[in-house]
Scaffold this motif. Sequence first.
Motif, PDB file in Angstrom:
ATOM      1  N   ARG A 159      12.763  41.587 -79.667  1.00 20.07           N
ATOM      2  CA  ARG A 159      14.393  40.909 -79.769  1.00 20.07           C
ATOM      3  C   ARG A 159      14.813  40.602 -81.174  1.00 20.07           C
ATOM      4  O   ARG A 159      15.114  39.494 -81.589  1.00 20.07           O
ATOM      5  N   PRO A 160      14.878  41.804 -81.770  1.00 17.15           N
ATOM      6  CA  PRO A 160      15.276  41.742 -83.252  1.00 17.15           C
ATOM      7  C   PRO A 160      16.752  41.238 -83.260  1.00 17.15           C
ATOM      8  O   PRO A 160      17.566  41.453 -82.410  1.00 17.15           O
ATOM      9  N   SER A 161      17.275  40.528 -84.517  1.00 18.11           N
ATOM     10  CA  SER A 161      18.742  40.282 -84.595  1.00 18.11           C
ATOM     11  C   SER A 161      19.292  41.340 -85.443  1.00 18.11           C
ATOM     12  O   SER A 161      20.554  41.477 -85.437  1.00 18.11           O
ATOM     13  N   VAL A 162      18.376  42.065 -86.240  1.00 19.25           N
ATOM     14  CA  VAL A 162      18.928  43.623 -86.962  1.00 19.25           C
ATOM     15  C   VAL A 162      17.992  44.451 -86.758  1.00 19.25           C
ATOM     16  O   VAL A 162      16.630  44.365 -86.788  1.00 19.25           O
ATOM     17  N   VAL A 163      18.391  45.698 -86.272  1.00 18.48           N
ATOM     18  CA  VAL A 163      17.857  46.760 -86.158  1.00 18.48           C
ATOM     19  C   VAL A 163      18.431  47.875 -87.335  1.00 18.48           C
ATOM     20  O   VAL A 163      19.684  47.977 -87.332  1.00 18.48           O
ATOM     21  N   LEU A 164      17.404  48.421 -87.940  1.00 23.25           N
ATOM     22  CA  LEU A 164      17.942  49.047 -89.180  1.00 23.25           C
ATOM     23  C   LEU A 164      17.533  50.389 -88.972  1.00 23.25           C
ATOM     24  O   LEU A 164      16.354  51.074 -88.670  1.00 23.25           O
ATOM     25  N   LEU A 165      18.623  51.431 -88.691  1.00 24.44           N
ATOM     26  CA  LEU A 165      18.303  53.046 -88.490  1.00 24.44           C
ATOM     27  C   LEU A 165      18.993  53.772 -89.155  1.00 24.44           C
ATOM     28  O   LEU A 165      20.346  54.262 -89.331  1.00 24.44           O
ATOM     29  N   PRO A 166      18.337  54.324 -90.398  1.00 22.82           N
ATOM     30  CA  PRO A 166      18.806  55.214 -91.373  1.00 22.82           C
ATOM     31  C   PRO A 166      19.189  56.812 -90.538  1.00 22.82           C
ATOM     32  O   PRO A 166      18.267  57.296 -90.020  1.00 22.82           O
ATOM     33  N   SER A 167      20.326  57.174 -90.908  1.00 25.19           N
ATOM     34  CA  SER A 167      20.402  58.571 -90.032  1.00 25.19           C
ATOM     35  C   SER A 167      21.445  59.181 -91.067  1.00 25.19           C
ATOM     36  O   SER A 167      22.552  58.995 -90.934  1.00 25.19           O
ATOM     37  N   PRO A 168      20.870  60.354 -91.912  1.00 26.83           N
ATOM     38  CA  PRO A 168      19.769  60.866 -91.867  1.00 26.83           C
ATOM     39  C   PRO A 168      18.650  59.804 -92.548  1.00 26.83           C
ATOM     40  O   PRO A 168      19.109  59.010 -93.301  1.00 26.83           O
ATOM     41  N   ASN A 169      17.416  59.885 -91.992  1.00 29.95           N
ATOM     42  CA  ASN A 169      16.512  58.775 -92.203  1.00 29.95           C
ATOM     43  C   ASN A 169      15.851  59.190 -93.834  1.00 29.95           C
ATOM     44  O   ASN A 169      15.711  60.229 -94.112  1.00 29.95           O
ATOM     45  N   ASN A 170      15.792  58.380 -94.508  1.00 27.25           N
ATOM     46  CA  ASN A 170      15.095  58.394 -95.864  1.00 27.25           C
ATOM     47  C   ASN A 170      13.602  57.808 -95.650  1.00 27.25           C
ATOM     48  O   ASN A 170      13.575  56.433 -95.367  1.00 27.25           O
ATOM     49  N   PRO A 171      12.589  58.459 -95.940  1.00 25.29           N
ATOM     50  CA  PRO A 171      12.558  59.487 -96.739  1.00 25.29           C
ATOM     51  C   PRO A 171      12.344  60.854 -96.126  1.00 25.29           C
ATOM     52  O   PRO A 171      12.332  62.069 -96.569  1.00 25.29           O
ATOM     53  N   THR A 172      12.736  60.941 -94.545  1.00 29.19           N
ATOM     54  CA  THR A 172      12.331  62.072 -93.986  1.00 29.19           C
ATOM     55  C   THR A 172      13.619  63.242 -93.854  1.00 29.19           C
ATOM     56  O   THR A 172      13.251  64.554 -93.705  1.00 29.19           O
ATOM     57  N   GLY A 173      14.784  62.763 -93.768  1.00 22.36           N
ATOM     58  CA  GLY A 173      15.982  63.611 -93.621  1.00 22.36           C
ATOM     59  C   GLY A 173      16.458  63.704 -92.288  1.00 22.36           C
ATOM     60  O   GLY A 173      17.353  64.419 -92.086  1.00 22.36           O
ATOM     61  N   THR A 174      15.790  63.019 -91.322  1.00 20.26           N
ATOM     62  CA  THR A 174      15.804  63.068 -89.817  1.00 20.26           C
ATOM     63  C   THR A 174      17.326  62.534 -89.561  1.00 20.26           C
ATOM     64  O   THR A 174      17.493  61.440 -89.888  1.00 20.26           O
ATOM     65  N   ALA A 175      18.074  63.226 -88.738  1.00 19.04           N
ATOM     66  CA  ALA A 175      19.219  62.607 -88.004  1.00 19.04           C
ATOM     67  C   ALA A 175      18.981  62.030 -86.866  1.00 19.04           C
ATOM     68  O   ALA A 175      18.082  62.840 -86.005  1.00 19.04           O
ATOM     69  N   LEU A 176      19.720  60.994 -86.547  1.00 20.16           N
ATOM     70  CA  LEU A 176      19.304  60.556 -84.949  1.00 20.16           C
ATOM     71  C   LEU A 176      20.608  60.910 -84.177  1.00 20.16           C
ATOM     72  O   LEU A 176      21.833  61.163 -84.572  1.00 20.16           O
ATOM     73  N   PRO A 177      20.134  61.408 -82.990  1.00 21.91           N
ATOM     74  CA  PRO A 177      21.073  61.756 -81.963  1.00 21.91           C
ATOM     75  C   PRO A 177      21.839  60.455 -81.515  1.00 21.91           C
ATOM     76  O   PRO A 177      21.472  59.238 -81.551  1.00 21.91           O
TER      77      PRO A 177
END
Length: 367
Positions: A159-177
């Motif tokens: 039950r987080p108050s904040v979810v952090l989703l880098p897209s593209p992700n650092n350090p992998t470069g992966t983008a989220l659908p």
Amino acid sequence: MTWPPLREELRGIEPYGAPQLSLERAPVQLNVNENPYGPSSAVVADIATAVAHAAVTLNRYPDRELVELRAGLAAYLSADTPHGVAPEQVWAANGSNEVMLQLLQAFGGPGRTALSFAPTYSMYPEYARDTSTRWVAGRRDGDFSLDLDAARALVEAERPSVVLLPSPNNPTGTALPQAAVTTLCEAVGDDGIVVVDEAYGEFRRTGVPSALELLPAHRNLVVTRTMSKAFAGAGLRLGYLAADPAICDAIRVVRLPYHLSAVTQAVALAALRHAPELLGRVDDLRAERDATVTWLREQGHEVADSDANFVLFGTFADRHAVWQDLLDQGVLIRETGPDGWLRVSVGTADEMTSFKDALTRATRESA
């Protein structure tokens, strides 16, 4: 008592930062994902003029509501979504780092949880620590994508108050659908916010959408950007977000008074006036990135798919030895990410040739 009387959880911790070395030590610097192409003389002249105009009023406080800047950023972001972005949906601060810290100040804190999925940006747990927010990190799959069922289950459990989703992700470069963003926004619901960090968003491959398109569907969604990367403004320190106006209003409660200087606002507005030119080398950097991915794979390296201006590659039994060998040859990259992996920023064609030559020699010597 030990001096100074620092908070216990901060004792013995080194400040965040990648190695900063002189050009004499490392002529080819590919470690902090900067845009290698600086502004033209025409852009520099316009920035200088804008700063001169701002300097006339430096005896007065700057616009604390960033009215003109928020309008300019909204117009820029509107090109990335058919729904458009309104000025009241935009907020800006000193780099996306301060934007993230303000979000944690407003929506994190004691008794609350921030969550992401590792490997992820190494500053996220520091934002949580600095705001006394509990930190939880799930895991990504072997290809650095998200298992949506597992991600949803973790969110429902923590039950987080904040979810952090880098897209593209650092350090992998992966983008989220977009399905991943929607799934987690629905899982979090009104109990928190989901922050999609698009610091490298302008570098995403053709056909990869921005999370900005999802803003009308999810009032708990925040999309952050920066001028440090694609805009070639790492020295400007200007980050910004788009979100429901109520989220922007909440951040205004925790921001420091007059947090964004008149000079910073003037330079950022000048950069927006020259956006087509400053972003003009993004396609070149994308092409160089894709060529680097292909070359690294041809050399037998494992390489993460990248939608950013950097490439994560490996794996090495002793990555530090490889990193040091490249540095000894004048090429500085980043020792980061999962064990055995290294990350190289995408530079000019000449810089990438120097990197390839140095890596070839380093791996030949270590074989």
